[in-house]
Scaffold this motif. Sequence first.
Motif, PDB file in Angstrom:
ATOM      1  N   THR A 158       0.827  -1.208   0.000  1.00  0.00           N
ATOM      2  CA  THR A 158       0.000   0.000   0.000  1.00  0.00           C
ATOM      3  C   THR A 158       0.858   1.254   0.000  1.00  0.00           C
ATOM      4  OG1 THR A 158      -0.124   0.077   2.427  1.00  0.00           O
ATOM      5  CG2 THR A 158      -1.916  -1.087   1.284  1.00  0.00           C
ATOM      6  N   LEU A 175      -3.635   3.831  -1.624  1.00  0.00           N
ATOM      7  CA  LEU A 175      -3.537   3.142  -2.910  1.00  0.00           C
ATOM      8  C   LEU A 175      -3.091   1.715  -2.644  1.00  0.00           C
ATOM      9  CD1 LEU A 175      -1.707   5.601  -5.355  1.00  0.00           C
ATOM     10  CD2 LEU A 175      -4.142   5.163  -5.166  1.00  0.00           C
ATOM     11  N   GLU A 254       2.878   7.391  -9.052  1.00  0.00           N
ATOM     12  CA  GLU A 254       1.688   6.994  -8.295  1.00  0.00           C
ATOM     13  C   GLU A 254       1.781   7.490  -6.845  1.00  0.00           C
ATOM     14  OE1 GLU A 254       1.480   2.778  -8.742  1.00  0.00           O
ATOM     15  OE2 GLU A 254       0.998   2.865 -10.879  1.00  0.00           O
ATOM     16  N   CYS A 258      -0.873  10.217  -5.180  1.00  0.00           N
ATOM     17  CA  CYS A 258      -1.588   9.954  -3.919  1.00  0.00           C
ATOM     18  C   CYS A 258      -1.405  11.123  -2.954  1.00  0.00           C
ATOM     19  CB  CYS A 258      -1.077   8.653  -3.311  1.00  0.00           C
ATOM     20  SG  CYS A 258      -1.843   8.206  -1.740  1.00  0.00           S
TER      21      CYS A 258
END
Length: 334
Positions: A158, A175, A254, A258
Amino acid sequence: MALFTRELGIDLGTTNTIIVEGNQILINEPTVVAVVVAEQKMVESGRAARDMYGRVSDAIEVVWPLQHGVIAEYEKTEKFLKFLVRKVSGPMQLFPPRIMLTVPYGVTSVESRAVHEAGLGAGREVYLIPQPIAAALGVDLPIGTPSGNMVLSIGGGTIQAAVLAMYDIVRGETLRTGGIRMDEAIIAYVRKKYGVLIGQPTAEQLKIRLGAAIPQEQQQTMEVQGQDQVSGLPKPVSLTTDDIVEALQEPLQEVVGCARRVLEKTPPELIADIIDRGVALCGGGALLKGIDRYLTKALGIPAYLVDNPTTCTAEGAARAFSMREALSRSLLQT
């Protein structure tokens, strides 16, 4: 600490499980089990089971019972947790321990109930605490005040970004990707550029030894053995730090995405505090060389690596026992 009952903080992670009592780390083991398929009997766990991955016959299955921070294999998770707690407490424990288990922020009630029930197989009382809160406690962030603090945790399964104040998460996002996603990106890069297939353990070694978020002045090189994609025969390939930097750019974006989404939803008053204090980086992924500078540039806010990035979540879970009343709104109910 209770007089007769031990109180254990447990960070049950996708790749590693850490158990802390007080200020002492008792166990730090990979979250993996080896099971005899015919009997569904656990024969090894932790490092011993991880060393068996890809090296045993079909009669034995090596399983990571957690995926993306939540339980995927309930019975195997329960056996694994019970084994570790018994290892810590001894087989003749008179009073089962109290357990503070960490869970990712935003888990569903079904997912949190599965963790709670697995914990009850090993302990007398089980509490669940969101991982960003536990991590903040583990690095002594002043989250009991109205001022804003931000944690960015890059775990194996995560990525969690959270803004905290008054012992609660004001804004947060999880995520279901992380360090394993980075390993997959390295595998895909080596296959595409060199035509060689490598396994996840090899990719992880490349990430640990060569991995960086930004180009490094000093280049390192590592040779690994893979399988030629065309012939199927063994083939060595030599990779550099720049190779791994290039391979990791998509997963790192990514992480940035986030954190940005959380910051965009954060009240302006708390943003001002975060700019002053910076973003605390924790989790195994935070050990990637240069990631603090990479995120500082990408977010426009100072980011810094905490002193205990891999253990702070478990340490914070252990500290939460003495703060249960203050944390009552944040501890998950099942």
